[in-house]
Enzyme design. Structure first.
Site, mmCIF file in Angstrom:
data_model
loop_
_atom_site.group_PDB
_atom_site.id
_atom_site.type_symbol
_atom_site.label_atom_id
_atom_site.label_comp_id
_atom_site.label_asym_id
_atom_site.label_seq_id
_atom_site.Cartn_x
_atom_site.Cartn_y
_atom_site.Cartn_z
ATOM 1 N N GLY A 125 0.806 -1.217 0.000
ATOM 2 C CA GLY A 125 0.000 0.000 0.000
ATOM 3 C C GLY A 125 0.840 1.268 0.000
ATOM 4 O O GLY A 125 2.071 1.229 0.012
ATOM 5 N N GLN A 126 0.144 2.402 0.027
ATOM 6 C CA GLN A 126 0.819 3.710 -0.069
ATOM 7 C C GLN A 126 1.865 3.883 1.048
ATOM 8 O O GLN A 126 3.013 4.226 0.772
ATOM 9 C CB GLN A 126 -0.222 4.835 0.024
ATOM 10 C CG GLN A 126 0.384 6.212 -0.131
ATOM 11 C CD GLN A 126 -0.482 7.330 0.466
ATOM 12 O OE1 GLN A 126 -1.491 7.073 1.112
ATOM 13 N NE2 GLN A 126 -0.076 8.562 0.246
ATOM 14 N N ASP A 182 0.961 -8.919 1.993
ATOM 15 C CA ASP A 182 -0.186 -8.193 1.442
ATOM 16 C C ASP A 182 -1.049 -9.197 0.719
ATOM 17 O O ASP A 182 -0.604 -10.312 0.405
ATOM 18 C CB ASP A 182 0.281 -7.078 0.469
ATOM 19 C CG ASP A 182 -0.734 -5.938 0.393
ATOM 20 O OD1 ASP A 182 -1.888 -6.193 -0.029
ATOM 21 O OD2 ASP A 182 -0.399 -4.808 0.769
ATOM 22 N N ILE A 183 -2.285 -8.776 0.421
ATOM 23 C CA ILE A 183 -3.177 -9.648 -0.338
ATOM 24 C C ILE A 183 -2.828 -9.574 -1.826
ATOM 25 O O ILE A 183 -3.156 -10.448 -2.606
ATOM 26 C CB ILE A 183 -4.642 -9.248 -0.068
ATOM 27 C CG1 ILE A 183 -5.591 -10.365 -0.410
ATOM 28 C CG2 ILE A 183 -5.020 -7.946 -0.733
ATOM 29 C CD1 ILE A 183 -6.959 -10.239 0.273
ATOM 30 N N ASN A 193 -4.112 -12.819 3.560
ATOM 31 C CA ASN A 193 -5.401 -12.170 3.769
ATOM 32 C C ASN A 193 -5.560 -12.057 5.284
ATOM 33 O O ASN A 193 -5.690 -13.066 5.970
ATOM 34 C CB ASN A 193 -6.522 -13.020 3.160
ATOM 35 C CG ASN A 193 -7.884 -12.393 3.387
ATOM 36 O OD1 ASN A 193 -8.048 -11.512 4.235
ATOM 37 N ND2 ASN A 193 -8.863 -12.836 2.618
ATOM 38 N N ILE A 194 -5.558 -10.838 5.752
ATOM 39 C CA ILE A 194 -5.492 -10.612 7.202
ATOM 40 C C ILE A 194 -6.731 -11.129 7.948
ATOM 41 O O ILE A 194 -6.710 -11.309 9.157
ATOM 42 C CB ILE A 194 -5.232 -9.117 7.463
ATOM 43 C CG1 ILE A 194 -4.695 -8.899 8.852
ATOM 44 C CG2 ILE A 194 -6.454 -8.281 7.227
ATOM 45 C CD1 ILE A 194 -4.301 -7.487 9.136
ATOM 46 N N TYR A 212 -15.374 3.536 7.863
ATOM 47 C CA TYR A 212 -13.928 3.594 8.127
ATOM 48 C C TYR A 212 -13.667 4.209 9.513
ATOM 49 O O TYR A 212 -12.922 3.660 10.322
ATOM 50 C CB TYR A 212 -13.277 4.427 7.023
ATOM 51 C CG TYR A 212 -11.796 4.682 7.172
ATOM 52 C CD1 TYR A 212 -10.871 3.640 7.232
ATOM 53 C CD2 TYR A 212 -11.308 5.991 7.208
ATOM 54 C CE1 TYR A 212 -9.511 3.885 7.329
ATOM 55 C CE2 TYR A 212 -9.949 6.252 7.303
ATOM 56 C CZ TYR A 212 -9.050 5.200 7.367
ATOM 57 O OH TYR A 212 -7.705 5.459 7.459
ATOM 58 N N ILE A 215 -2.112 11.553 3.921
ATOM 59 C CA ILE A 215 -0.668 11.386 3.682
ATOM 60 C C ILE A 215 -0.375 11.635 2.197
ATOM 61 O O ILE A 215 -0.968 10.994 1.323
ATOM 62 C CB ILE A 215 -0.189 9.971 4.096
ATOM 63 C CG1 ILE A 215 -0.543 9.679 5.570
ATOM 64 C CG2 ILE A 215 1.310 9.821 3.855
ATOM 65 C CD1 ILE A 215 0.093 10.582 6.601
#
Ligand code: AKB
Length: 311
Positions: free
Chosen positions: A11-12, A34-35, A53-54, A143, A173
């Site tokens: 991710g970012q 990561d997925i 996959n968390i 979220y 960010i």
């Protein structure tokens, strides 16, 4: 020596944090997961990577056992705009995933867990200027709801099980390596790419929308400084406000015009406007400054110059 699992490494923030962590702890001591695959080939080859996959607790546990993990930094998350399009997915990743991380950390008696929160914990009835760390938290997005729950869960695991868990509330960010996906503050990055490439940008929030923002080098510094802070000196754990800069889109466009004088911008607010309007305009980060010495380096001018040069 820490053996760190970094989730959301593609991710970012994860993709840049991975390099910083590997510089500090050594390539093989930071397991990226990561997925989806890592974007930059170099990251993939700089150390171990595992698909994860968390929401799968058994897979998370087995991975941690296999790599002898004793600390988790969990960046895997669904952000605000995507979370409104798929609230169930946001809950699954941000809450089921998070409690999996806490439970595996508890079972394996891990040394440390760091989980990010966000300014999305605040809502329309929170004071919008210089928003204190402890104030009304009534978010209106899924979220935000998951982030408030995550902070409370983190604090619960600290007090109930004595785990070392820390977390900070990221503002928007801004970065130039890995594009963000599914956030409300994504306009503050897209504007730079479109300004440099096309000389114009169509913005999905109105010109007077003002939000707290932070440049990636400060975000990495904040994350690593909190990771290294003396736990016994922390009065707070999972809810640190971290401020850096705050600007409206109009002010950002004016700053960009100092470098690209003909830059044009139009405003076409969509569903993300309501999300932005429910968040603070600026935040007070006194506890982070007092408890672990937080101090940002970049402001609007220096961030803009750096972004344009980098793109
Ligand atoms: C988002 O816009 O959803 C994120 C955040 C502020 O947490 N960038």
């Amino acid at each position: 020596m820490k053996r760190i699992l970094l989730t959301g490494a593609a991710g970012q923030i994860g993709s840049e944090l991975l390099f910083e962590l590997r510089k500090i702890y050594g390539n093989n001591n930071v397991i990226a997961s990561d997925i989806k695959p890592l974007l930059a080939e170099s990251s993939e080859h700089s150390g171990p990577f595992e698909f994860l996959n968390i929401t799968d607790r058994v897979a998370l546990f087995n991975l941690c056992k296999r790599h002898n993990i004793d600390a988790i930094i969990s960046m895997a998350a669904i952000l605000s705009a995507k979370g409104e399009q798929n609230p169930q997915l946001a809950w699954d990743i941000n809450i089921t995933g998070l409690i999996n991380v806490f439970e595996v950390a508890r079972e394996m008696k891990m040394k440390q867990v760091l989980v990010p929160s966000s300014i999305a914990v605040f809502g329309p009835d929170t004071p919008r200027d210089c928003t204190p760390q402890e104030t009304i938290l009534n978010p209106t997005t899924m979220y935000g709801i998951t982030k408030v729950t995550g902070e409370l869960l983190g604090d619960y695991y600290v007090h109930r099980y004595g785990l070392d868990i820390r977390g900070l509330r990221y503002p928007g960010i801004i970065s130039n390596k890995t594009l963000p996906g599914g956030g409300t503050t994504d306009y503050a990055i897209a504007i730079f790419y479109d300004a440099v490439k096309y000389g114009k940008y169509s913005c999905f929030v109105a010109e007077n929308t003002r939000l707290p923002m932070m440049y990636m080098p400060d975000c990495l510094k904040a994350t690593i400084d909190l990771l290294h802070a003396d736990f016994s000196k922390l009065k707070h754990h999972c809810n640190f406000n971290v401020g850096a800069m705050s600007f409206s889109v109009k002010e950002l466009a004016t700053e960009i015009r100092k470098h690209i004088p003909n830059f044009q911008i139009e405003y076409k607010p969509d569903f993300r406007q309501a999300i932005a309007d429910s968040w603070p305009q600026s935040i007070d980060d006194t506890p982070a400054r007092k408890e672990w010495g937080w101090k940002p380096a970049y402001n609007l001018e220096t961030m803009t110059e750096d972004m344009i040069n980098a793109i």
